[in-house]
Design a protein around this motif. Structure first.
Motif, PDB file in Angstrom:
ATOM      1  N   GLN A 173      -5.835   0.229 -14.305  1.00 31.93           N
ATOM      2  CA  GLN A 173      -4.418   0.410 -13.995  1.00 31.93           C
ATOM      3  C   GLN A 173      -4.230   1.281 -12.759  1.00 31.93           C
ATOM      4  O   GLN A 173      -3.363   1.008 -11.921  1.00 31.93           O
ATOM      5  CB  GLN A 173      -3.703   1.043 -15.190  1.00 31.93           C
ATOM      6  CG  GLN A 173      -3.523   0.110 -16.369  1.00 31.93           C
ATOM      7  CD  GLN A 173      -2.965   0.821 -17.595  1.00 31.93           C
ATOM      8  OE1 GLN A 173      -3.205   2.013 -17.803  1.00 31.93           O
ATOM      9  NE2 GLN A 173      -2.228   0.079 -18.415  1.00 31.93           N
ATOM     10  N   THR A 174      -5.057   2.312 -12.633  1.00 32.83           N
ATOM     11  CA  THR A 174      -4.968   3.186 -11.464  1.00 32.83           C
ATOM     12  C   THR A 174      -5.289   2.415 -10.186  1.00 32.83           C
ATOM     13  O   THR A 174      -4.604   2.564  -9.168  1.00 32.83           O
ATOM     14  CB  THR A 174      -5.945   4.369 -11.606  1.00 32.83           C
ATOM     15  OG1 THR A 174      -5.637   5.083 -12.803  1.00 32.83           O
ATOM     16  CG2 THR A 174      -5.833   5.305 -10.418  1.00 32.83           C
ATOM     17  N   VAL A 175      -6.312   1.565 -10.250  1.00 34.77           N
ATOM     18  CA  VAL A 175      -6.707   0.805  -9.069  1.00 34.77           C
ATOM     19  C   VAL A 175      -5.646  -0.215  -8.685  1.00 34.77           C
ATOM     20  O   VAL A 175      -5.201  -0.279  -7.532  1.00 34.77           O
ATOM     21  CB  VAL A 175      -8.067   0.112  -9.300  1.00 34.77           C
ATOM     22  CG1 VAL A 175      -8.356  -0.888  -8.181  1.00 34.77           C
ATOM     23  CG2 VAL A 175      -9.170   1.148  -9.366  1.00 34.77           C
ATOM     24  N   PHE A 176      -5.197  -1.025  -9.666  1.00 34.95           N
ATOM     25  CA  PHE A 176      -4.332  -2.148  -9.347  1.00 34.95           C
ATOM     26  C   PHE A 176      -2.857  -1.766  -9.197  1.00 34.95           C
ATOM     27  O   PHE A 176      -2.103  -2.491  -8.538  1.00 34.95           O
ATOM     28  CB  PHE A 176      -4.485  -3.242 -10.409  1.00 34.95           C
ATOM     29  CG  PHE A 176      -5.790  -3.969 -10.329  1.00 34.95           C
ATOM     30  CD1 PHE A 176      -5.995  -4.944  -9.376  1.00 34.95           C
ATOM     31  CD2 PHE A 176      -6.837  -3.656 -11.191  1.00 34.95           C
ATOM     32  CE1 PHE A 176      -7.208  -5.611  -9.280  1.00 34.95           C
ATOM     33  CE2 PHE A 176      -8.050  -4.306 -11.110  1.00 34.95           C
ATOM     34  CZ  PHE A 176      -8.248  -5.287 -10.152  1.00 34.95           C
ATOM     35  N   LEU A 177      -2.442  -0.654  -9.812  1.00 34.64           N
ATOM     36  CA  LEU A 177      -1.032  -0.262  -9.726  1.00 34.64           C
ATOM     37  C   LEU A 177      -0.775   0.922  -8.798  1.00 34.64           C
ATOM     38  O   LEU A 177       0.366   1.172  -8.425  1.00 34.64           O
ATOM     39  CB  LEU A 177      -0.495   0.065 -11.125  1.00 34.64           C
ATOM     40  CG  LEU A 177      -0.512  -1.075 -12.134  1.00 34.64           C
ATOM     41  CD1 LEU A 177       0.012  -0.603 -13.480  1.00 34.64           C
ATOM     42  CD2 LEU A 177       0.306  -2.260 -11.634  1.00 34.64           C
ATOM     43  N   VAL A 178      -1.834   1.625  -8.423  1.00 31.00           N
ATOM     44  CA  VAL A 178      -1.657   2.806  -7.567  1.00 31.00           C
ATOM     45  C   VAL A 178      -2.437   2.680  -6.261  1.00 31.00           C
ATOM     46  O   VAL A 178      -1.876   2.761  -5.163  1.00 31.00           O
ATOM     47  CB  VAL A 178      -2.088   4.099  -8.313  1.00 31.00           C
ATOM     48  CG1 VAL A 178      -1.924   5.323  -7.396  1.00 31.00           C
ATOM     49  CG2 VAL A 178      -1.282   4.281  -9.585  1.00 31.00           C
ATOM     50  N   ILE A 179      -3.744   2.462  -6.379  1.00 30.91           N
ATOM     51  CA  ILE A 179      -4.599   2.500  -5.189  1.00 30.91           C
ATOM     52  C   ILE A 179      -4.370   1.298  -4.283  1.00 30.91           C
ATOM     53  O   ILE A 179      -4.222   1.442  -3.061  1.00 30.91           O
ATOM     54  CB  ILE A 179      -6.082   2.593  -5.607  1.00 30.91           C
ATOM     55  CG1 ILE A 179      -6.339   3.931  -6.301  1.00 30.91           C
ATOM     56  CG2 ILE A 179      -6.988   2.458  -4.386  1.00 30.91           C
ATOM     57  CD1 ILE A 179      -7.747   4.104  -6.817  1.00 30.91           C
ATOM     58  N   ILE A 180      -4.315   0.086  -4.859  1.00 31.56           N
ATOM     59  CA  ILE A 180      -4.144  -1.114  -4.031  1.00 31.56           C
ATOM     60  C   ILE A 180      -2.818  -1.101  -3.268  1.00 31.56           C
ATOM     61  O   ILE A 180      -2.801  -1.358  -2.058  1.00 31.56           O
ATOM     62  CB  ILE A 180      -4.287  -2.393  -4.879  1.00 31.56           C
ATOM     63  CG1 ILE A 180      -5.744  -2.566  -5.315  1.00 31.56           C
ATOM     64  CG2 ILE A 180      -3.841  -3.624  -4.085  1.00 31.56           C
ATOM     65  CD1 ILE A 180      -5.997  -3.795  -6.149  1.00 31.56           C
ATOM     66  N   PRO A 181      -1.672  -0.804  -3.927  1.00 29.38           N
ATOM     67  CA  PRO A 181      -0.430  -0.733  -3.141  1.00 29.38           C
ATOM     68  C   PRO A 181      -0.500   0.301  -2.012  1.00 29.38           C
ATOM     69  O   PRO A 181       0.011   0.059  -0.917  1.00 29.38           O
ATOM     70  CB  PRO A 181       0.619  -0.342  -4.189  1.00 29.38           C
ATOM     71  CG  PRO A 181       0.078  -0.838  -5.478  1.00 29.38           C
ATOM     72  CD  PRO A 181      -1.408  -0.658  -5.374  1.00 29.38           C
ATOM     73  N   ALA A 182      -1.155   1.427  -2.274  1.00 25.99           N
ATOM     74  CA  ALA A 182      -1.282   2.445  -1.226  1.00 25.99           C
ATOM     75  C   ALA A 182      -2.223   1.997  -0.115  1.00 25.99           C
ATOM     76  O   ALA A 182      -2.076   2.406   1.048  1.00 25.99           O
ATOM     77  CB  ALA A 182      -1.786   3.752  -1.841  1.00 25.99           C
ATOM     78  N   ALA A 183      -3.196   1.155  -0.457  1.00 25.46           N
ATOM     79  CA  ALA A 183      -4.191   0.707   0.525  1.00 25.46           C
ATOM     80  C   ALA A 183      -3.778  -0.542   1.281  1.00 25.46           C
ATOM     81  O   ALA A 183      -4.501  -0.974   2.193  1.00 25.46           O
ATOM     82  CB  ALA A 183      -5.520   0.452  -0.181  1.00 25.46           C
TER      83      ALA A 183
END
Length: 262
Positions: A173-183
């Motif tokens: 969830q951290t990767v797909f909902l937080v990190i990817i949008p930021a990246a």
């Protein structure tokens, strides 16, 4: 005050565009004059009118279309494969940092290998057909996408990660909902850079070993000293590269807009 600033910016933008158009027009007029007056031989440079005539000729007689279609297919196959692998491996490295420590050395070594040097090997392995061209495009593109994905993921603000922990988000969830949008900005920057190099890779491969494609057509025009055709193909290739980058820009805007309004 703000309205005045906006109008000033608009006027400045308009004048810059006008200056660009005048520069291009002046260059085209000089080319036409230089060739027509004999100051520059037609073997070295083509006039704009001869470029247009040659372009119309190869479009209407059907010479261009099979080569153009093949080049686009080869570039798309290699580029899309690089997008999938580059983003997937980038996310794998983000999820499992140990995998980055293990794979980074090998990826750096493969990336450092000159693509020109391995083209003969690719021809031996895959032949002179579609597969060798697509694989070379893949090699040209994948590392740019991979490292831009990883860089964007690592630049995610710590505040976002802290909020994810507060809400007890798991790793996925951290990767797909937080990190990817930021990246996303960094990822799309890599996609745009890779789109330009993908076309370079397929053209280089076609110019070295092919019997079809825009690269082959360009080499054939060079051998025949057909300068207007060479100029037309160079302009066409440039427009294809610009169009690919603009298409990725539009996709980036659509995705970013959707993320902002979720």
């Amino acid at each position: 005050m703000e309205k005045k600033k906006k109008t000033k910016n608009k006027k400045r933008f308009t004048w810059v565009n006008l200056a660009q158009l005048l520069t291009v027009a002046a260059l085209l007029l000089w080319m036409q004059w230089a060739v027509n007056s004999g100051r520059v031989l037609t073997i070295f440079m083509a006039s704009p009118t001869s470029i247009v005539e040659e372009g119309i000729k190869i479009i209407t007689d059907g010479t261009l279309w099979p080569h153009l279609l093949l080049t686009i297919q080869e570039a798309l196959a290699g580029y899309l494969s690089a997008v999938v692998v580059g983003i997937a491996v980038g996310l794998l490295w983000t999820l499992f940092p140990v995998s980055e420590k293990y794979m980074n050395v090998f990826c750096s070594a493969i990336m450092a290998v000159p693509k020109v040097a391995i083209l003969p090997l690719l021809i031996l392995w895959f032949g002179i057909g579609f597969q060798s061209k697509a694989f070379l495009v893949f090699l040209f593109s994948v590392f740019t996408i991979l490292y831009n994905t990883v860089t964007g993921a690592k630049e995610c603000k710590k505040e976002y990660l802290k909020v994810a922990r507060v809400f007890r988000a798991n790793r996925f969830q951290t990767v797909f909902l937080v990190i990817i949008p930021a990246a996303l900005p960094s990822i799309f920057n890599g996609l745009k850079l890779a789109a330009a190099t993908a076309l370079t890779g397929v053209l280089f491969s076609e110019m070295q070993s092919a019997r079809a494609g825009l690269g082959y057509l360009l080499t054939e025009s060079q051998n025949l000293l057909n300068t207007p055709r060479m100029f037309f193909l160079i302009i066409l290739i440039t427009l294809l590269s610009v169009g690919a980058v603009k298409l990725i820009d539009a996709i980036e805007y659509a995705i970013s807009y959707r993320w902002r309004h979720v």
